[in-house]
Scaffold this motif. Structure first.
Motif, PDB file in Angstrom:
ATOM      1  N   ARG A  23       0.965  -1.101  -0.003  1.00 20.20           N
ATOM      2  CA  ARG A  23      -0.195   0.026  -0.142  1.00 20.20           C
ATOM      3  C   ARG A  23       1.142   1.089   0.304  1.00 20.20           C
ATOM      4  NH1 ARG A  23      -5.348  -0.142   0.706  1.00 20.20           N
ATOM      5  NH2 ARG A  23      -5.430  -1.610   2.250  1.00 20.20           N
ATOM      6  N   VAL A  24       0.222   2.464  -0.758  1.00 20.48           N
ATOM      7  CA  VAL A  24       0.934   3.058  -0.975  1.00 20.48           C
ATOM      8  C   VAL A  24       0.898   4.282   0.277  1.00 20.48           C
ATOM      9  CG1 VAL A  24       2.114   5.478  -2.686  1.00 20.48           C
ATOM     10  CG2 VAL A  24       1.288   3.021  -3.130  1.00 20.48           C
ATOM     11  N   ARG A  25       1.764   4.565   1.180  1.00 18.58           N
ATOM     12  CA  ARG A  25       1.439   5.277   1.797  1.00 18.58           C
ATOM     13  C   ARG A  25       1.663   7.127   2.044  1.00 18.58           C
ATOM     14  NH1 ARG A  25       5.281   4.885   7.840  1.00 18.58           N
ATOM     15  NH2 ARG A  25       4.344   3.413   8.083  1.00 18.58           N
ATOM     16  N   ALA A  26       3.067   6.976   0.512  1.00 22.10           N
ATOM     17  CA  ALA A  26       3.485   8.383   0.667  1.00 22.10           C
ATOM     18  C   ALA A  26       4.516   8.332  -1.043  1.00 22.10           C
ATOM     19  CB  ALA A  26       4.333   9.391   1.441  1.00 22.10           C
ATOM     20  N   LEU A  27       4.304   9.221  -1.517  1.00 24.05           N
ATOM     21  CA  LEU A  27       4.516   9.876  -2.692  1.00 24.05           C
ATOM     22  C   LEU A  27       5.890  10.996  -2.964  1.00 24.05           C
ATOM     23  CD1 LEU A  27       1.898  10.317  -5.486  1.00 24.05           C
ATOM     24  CD2 LEU A  27       3.177   8.469  -4.955  1.00 24.05           C
ATOM     25  N   LEU A  28       6.763  10.345  -3.403  1.00 23.72           N
ATOM     26  CA  LEU A  28       8.077  10.872  -2.885  1.00 23.72           C
ATOM     27  C   LEU A  28       8.617  11.746  -3.589  1.00 23.72           C
ATOM     28  CD1 LEU A  28      10.214   8.209  -0.939  1.00 23.72           C
ATOM     29  CD2 LEU A  28       9.016   9.812   0.170  1.00 23.72           C
ATOM     30  N   GLY A  29       7.907  12.269  -5.473  1.00 16.62           N
ATOM     31  CA  GLY A  29       8.462  13.050  -5.921  1.00 16.62           C
ATOM     32  C   GLY A  29       9.824  11.527  -7.336  1.00 16.62           C
ATOM     33  N   ASP A  30       9.445  12.903  -8.278  1.00 14.99           N
ATOM     34  CA  ASP A  30      10.476  11.508  -9.095  1.00 14.99           C
ATOM     35  C   ASP A  30      10.330  10.152  -9.449  1.00 14.99           C
ATOM     36  OD1 ASP A  30      12.207  13.558  -9.768  1.00 14.99           O
ATOM     37  OD2 ASP A  30      13.683  13.706  -7.817  1.00 14.99           O
ATOM     38  N   GLY A  42       5.980  -5.421  10.591  1.00 11.66           N
ATOM     39  CA  GLY A  42       7.184  -5.295  11.441  1.00 11.66           C
ATOM     40  C   GLY A  42       8.203  -4.831  10.691  1.00 11.66           C
ATOM     41  N   ALA A  43       8.381  -4.465   9.219  1.00 12.56           N
ATOM     42  CA  ALA A  43       9.067  -4.066   8.612  1.00 12.56           C
ATOM     43  C   ALA A  43       9.936  -2.799   8.472  1.00 12.56           C
ATOM     44  CB  ALA A  43       9.639  -5.450   7.237  1.00 12.56           C
ATOM     45  N   GLY A  44       8.680  -2.214   8.004  1.00 13.65           N
ATOM     46  CA  GLY A  44       8.294  -0.617   8.331  1.00 13.65           C
ATOM     47  C   GLY A  44       8.019  -0.380   6.745  1.00 13.65           C
ATOM     48  N   PRO A  45       8.094   0.804   6.589  1.00 10.72           N
ATOM     49  CA  PRO A  45       7.930   1.438   4.648  1.00 10.72           C
ATOM     50  C   PRO A  45       8.943   0.957   4.373  1.00 10.72           C
ATOM     51  CG  PRO A  45       8.329   3.349   6.102  1.00 10.72           C
ATOM     52  CD  PRO A  45       8.126   2.459   7.207  1.00 10.72           C
ATOM     53  N   GLU A  46       8.939   0.128   2.744  1.00 13.32           N
ATOM     54  CA  GLU A  46       9.943   0.105   1.358  1.00 13.32           C
ATOM     55  C   GLU A  46       9.939   1.260   0.701  1.00 13.32           C
ATOM     56  OE1 GLU A  46      10.992  -3.813  -0.489  1.00 13.32           O
ATOM     57  OE2 GLU A  46       9.292  -4.123   0.878  1.00 13.32           O
ATOM     58  N   GLU A  47      11.188   1.892   0.379  1.00  9.49           N
ATOM     59  CA  GLU A  47      10.743   3.050  -0.750  1.00  9.49           C
ATOM     60  C   GLU A  47      10.706   1.930  -2.393  1.00  9.49           C
ATOM     61  OE1 GLU A  47      13.962   5.859  -3.184  1.00  9.49           O
ATOM     62  OE2 GLU A  47      13.782   6.995  -0.911  1.00  9.49           O
ATOM     63  N   ILE A  48       9.603   2.324  -2.796  1.00  6.56           N
ATOM     64  CA  ILE A  48       9.849   1.590  -4.165  1.00  6.56           C
ATOM     65  C   ILE A  48       9.994   2.961  -5.635  1.00  6.56           C
ATOM     66  CG2 ILE A  48       8.669  -0.370  -3.289  1.00  6.56           C
ATOM     67  CD1 ILE A  48       6.157   1.400  -3.941  1.00  6.56           C
ATOM     68  N   SER A  49       9.426   2.510  -6.619  1.00  5.40           N
ATOM     69  CA  SER A  49       9.700   2.715  -8.036  1.00  5.40           C
ATOM     70  C   SER A  49       8.254   3.077  -8.303  1.00  5.40           C
ATOM     71  CB  SER A  49      10.092   2.256  -8.831  1.00  5.40           C
ATOM     72  OG  SER A  49       9.894   3.317 -10.048  1.00  5.40           O
ATOM     73  N   VAL A  50       7.491   4.032  -9.050  1.00  6.15           N
ATOM     74  CA  VAL A  50       5.653   3.860  -9.146  1.00  6.15           C
ATOM     75  C   VAL A  50       6.254   4.773 -10.696  1.00  6.15           C
ATOM     76  CG1 VAL A  50       4.992   4.314  -7.087  1.00  6.15           C
ATOM     77  CG2 VAL A  50       5.040   5.792  -7.909  1.00  6.15           C
ATOM     78  N   ALA A  51       6.758   4.410 -11.101  1.00  7.78           N
ATOM     79  CA  ALA A  51       7.089   5.046 -12.301  1.00  7.78           C
ATOM     80  C   ALA A  51       6.618   4.927 -13.404  1.00  7.78           C
ATOM     81  CB  ALA A  51       9.096   5.490 -12.695  1.00  7.78           C
ATOM     82  N   LEU A  52       6.539   3.356 -13.307  1.00  9.91           N
ATOM     83  CA  LEU A  52       4.906   2.410 -14.653  1.00  9.91           C
ATOM     84  C   LEU A  52       3.902   2.956 -14.086  1.00  9.91           C
ATOM     85  CD1 LEU A  52       8.000  -0.340 -14.663  1.00  9.91           C
ATOM     86  CD2 LEU A  52       7.866   1.527 -16.382  1.00  9.91           C
ATOM     87  N   VAL A  53       3.235   3.044 -13.403  1.00 13.90           N
ATOM     88  CA  VAL A  53       2.144   3.251 -13.144  1.00 13.90           C
ATOM     89  C   VAL A  53       1.547   4.113 -12.561  1.00 13.90           C
ATOM     90  CG1 VAL A  53       1.933   0.613 -12.368  1.00 13.90           C
ATOM     91  CG2 VAL A  53       2.480   2.498 -10.613  1.00 13.90           C
TER      92      VAL A  53
END
Length: 96
Positions: A23-30, A42-53
């Motif tokens: 689940r997307v928590r926040a958009l970071l830009g770029d 309990g792993a916490g948030p992950e940084e992912i790319s959403v450039a393709l969607v």
């Protein structure tokens, strides 16, 4: 980055040929976002790319190797509607 830094659970989502719903928590830009697993690991948030969607905050995306490859469930625009089949898999901005 060592395997321990990005792996959690028994299968490494980055290295394995699998995808995970996040689940997307926040958009970071770029084209980047912070996202959480749907299960409380309990792993916490992950940084992912959403450039393709076309994903927004709250959307559930299918992620492979830290790249969102599909929006599985878009957050309705205040209507409470889901996809035509009730699955919530309507493309973002579409629906009844």
């Amino acid at each position: 980055m060592t395997p321990q830094e990005h792996c959690h659970g028994e299968v490494c989502v980055t290295c394995a040929d699998t995808a995970e719903r996040l689940r997307v928590r926040a958009l970071l830009g770029d084209g980047l976002a912070l996202a959480d697993t749907l299960a409380d690991t309990g792993a916490g948030p992950e940084e992912i790319s959403v450039a393709l969607v076309d994903a927004g905050e709250g959307d559930v995306v299918l992620v492979h190797a830290k790249e969102a490859i599909a929006v599985v469930r878009a957050v309705p625009d205040g209507t409470g509607d889901r996809g035509p089949d009730g699955s919530g898999a309507a493309p973002r901005g579409e629906g009844p």
